[in-house]
Design an enzyme around this catalytic site. Sequence first.
Site, PDB file in Angstrom:
ATOM      1  N   ASP A 180      15.149 -47.017 -17.036  1.00  0.00           N
ATOM      2  CA  ASP A 180      14.234 -46.000 -17.546  1.00  0.00           C
ATOM      3  C   ASP A 180      14.579 -44.610 -17.020  1.00  0.00           C
ATOM      4  O   ASP A 180      14.725 -44.411 -15.815  1.00  0.00           O
ATOM      5  CB  ASP A 180      12.809 -46.383 -17.135  1.00  0.00           C
ATOM      6  CG  ASP A 180      11.750 -45.537 -17.793  1.00  0.00           C
ATOM      7  OD1 ASP A 180      12.068 -44.876 -18.796  1.00  0.00           O
ATOM      8  OD2 ASP A 180      10.607 -45.559 -17.309  1.00  0.00           O
ATOM      9  N   HIS A 181      14.706 -43.656 -17.947  1.00  0.00           N
ATOM     10  CA  HIS A 181      14.947 -42.245 -17.608  1.00  0.00           C
ATOM     11  C   HIS A 181      16.157 -42.080 -16.676  1.00  0.00           C
ATOM     12  O   HIS A 181      16.073 -41.435 -15.632  1.00  0.00           O
ATOM     13  CB  HIS A 181      13.695 -41.629 -16.983  1.00  0.00           C
ATOM     14  CG  HIS A 181      12.615 -41.351 -17.986  1.00  0.00           C
ATOM     15  ND1 HIS A 181      12.710 -40.337 -18.912  1.00  0.00           N
ATOM     16  CD2 HIS A 181      11.433 -41.974 -18.228  1.00  0.00           C
ATOM     17  CE1 HIS A 181      11.620 -40.338 -19.672  1.00  0.00           C
ATOM     18  NE2 HIS A 181      10.842 -41.335 -19.289  1.00  0.00           N
TER      19      HIS A 181
ATOM     20  N   LYS B  30      -0.780 -39.272 -17.605  1.00  0.00           N
ATOM     21  CA  LYS B  30      -0.588 -40.632 -17.121  1.00  0.00           C
ATOM     22  C   LYS B  30      -1.898 -41.410 -17.096  1.00  0.00           C
ATOM     23  O   LYS B  30      -2.860 -41.016 -16.451  1.00  0.00           O
ATOM     24  CB  LYS B  30       0.007 -40.614 -15.708  1.00  0.00           C
ATOM     25  CG  LYS B  30       1.414 -40.056 -15.607  1.00  0.00           C
ATOM     26  CD  LYS B  30       2.436 -40.996 -16.196  1.00  0.00           C
ATOM     27  CE  LYS B  30       3.862 -40.520 -15.957  1.00  0.00           C
ATOM     28  NZ  LYS B  30       4.855 -41.410 -16.554  1.00  0.00           N
TER      29      LYS B  30
ATOM     30  N   GLU C 258      18.344 -45.533 -26.023  1.00  0.00           N
ATOM     31  CA  GLU C 258      17.262 -44.639 -26.400  1.00  0.00           C
ATOM     32  C   GLU C 258      17.611 -43.257 -25.844  1.00  0.00           C
ATOM     33  O   GLU C 258      18.123 -43.145 -24.729  1.00  0.00           O
ATOM     34  CB  GLU C 258      15.940 -45.106 -25.803  1.00  0.00           C
ATOM     35  CG  GLU C 258      14.805 -44.095 -25.984  1.00  0.00           C
ATOM     36  CD  GLU C 258      13.471 -44.596 -25.472  1.00  0.00           C
ATOM     37  OE1 GLU C 258      12.854 -45.408 -26.196  1.00  0.00           O
ATOM     38  OE2 GLU C 258      13.052 -44.203 -24.381  1.00  0.00           O
TER      39      GLU C 258
ATOM     40  N   HIS D 216       6.573 -42.080 -25.764  1.00  0.00           N
ATOM     41  CA  HIS D 216       6.421 -42.213 -24.315  1.00  0.00           C
ATOM     42  C   HIS D 216       5.003 -41.749 -23.976  1.00  0.00           C
ATOM     43  O   HIS D 216       4.746 -40.574 -23.754  1.00  0.00           O
ATOM     44  CB  HIS D 216       7.468 -41.373 -23.591  1.00  0.00           C
ATOM     45  CG  HIS D 216       8.833 -41.976 -23.626  1.00  0.00           C
ATOM     46  ND1 HIS D 216       9.843 -41.591 -22.775  1.00  0.00           N
ATOM     47  CD2 HIS D 216       9.361 -42.948 -24.397  1.00  0.00           C
ATOM     48  CE1 HIS D 216      10.943 -42.297 -23.020  1.00  0.00           C
ATOM     49  NE2 HIS D 216      10.665 -43.123 -24.011  1.00  0.00           N
TER      50      HIS D 216
END
Length: 416
Positions: free
Chosen positions: A79-80, A218, A176, A258
Amino acid sequence: MLTLEKFTIGVGDRFAHQAAAQLRAFQQAARDGVEVVPVWNKSNREHTFVGSEPQSVFDAAQAAVKSLGWEKGWHVDADHIRLETVGRFLPCSDFFTIDVADSIAQPVAPEAVGAFIDRHPELLGRVQIEGIDRPFEITRDEVARIAGKFLLAVQDAGKIYRHIAEAKGEGNIIAEVSMDETDSPQTPPELLVILAALADEKVRVQTIAPKFTGRFNKGVDYVGDLVQFEKEFHDDLAVIRHAIARYGLPANLKLSVHSGSDKFSLYPIIRRTLPQFGAGLHLKTAGTTWLEEIIGLAEAGGEGLAFAREMYAQAIGHVDELCAPYASVIDIDRAKLPSAETVNGWTSEQFVRALRHVPSDPQFNSSLRQLLHVGFKLAAKAGRRYLDLLEANAEVVGRNVTGNIYARHLRPLFIG
């Protein structure tokens, strides 16, 4: 070529104890007749905070898949990642979220911009996209502006993609491209230019995560103009369908949202818009599994509730430190944060109602929820004590984890 399924949800499991509970939610959706595939994700930053290794995510996911007899797809997301962080993920990930947000608006050679425009005369003038009422009116100067803003980011995506493909084989990876962690949302014309540039770089992108208008904080609901989001989401889907046909991008290319998790007000919009294009979706739900763990411990009472109270007391004492890495994706009203003394007197029910994301509940406290969301590193510091509590209260914690994913995400998005 490894192909990403039509409907996928990224789920975080920061302490690698809830993979089976998470997977049970997908099993329930499958029994309802909807196939949604889990993608377990954890960023390099989160591994650093917790002190874990990427292999732990794969191991927990694989164990859950085997123990529950899951025969459908599943993936593990690096991720990221960027070029400097991807190495530790290569052995155990098949999904790679290539994050190039930091390269947006960075200078790119003028000749690269000119060459891009020369390669793509179809982007100039009136560009009609099926599904969008009005054509885009794009001047040469506008294409130059967009290319100047995004071309370096796309070039960086190409470098990272080729590095991963060389290490694992292009047919063994799902790519992605993420551009969501930046200041300004990308417009549909900008997305079109970005996709043309990704095709030039020969990035076999299967999902792309743009930044949308509004706040994606978040662990709490969307804050913004729902009508504007619906238009952007609709038009982005049209642009993706157009780009697949025009530039030979993978046929399963889809939007990734996201979400920061729990964007409940967006789910009806997404659900009614996807069928208009026969489109898939990747939804990244972020780290609310950690919050469900704390909810479960508080619900269990005894030592679990005591630990939950302690986590809040530590968090309220370190607000600045905890919030700094997430400043762009949280909005905490400190006046609404109860004191540690107040929370220490709460019952299980009071703590759970304040933290569980039920916006209609008058006891729900979004500021408290966001603070605890970014406070997961406090549990990491507790080490074995926290993990022992999770294991001792596995039933109640797991019930909350499963119920959260199934009832609050899978059902409203795909079942209704």
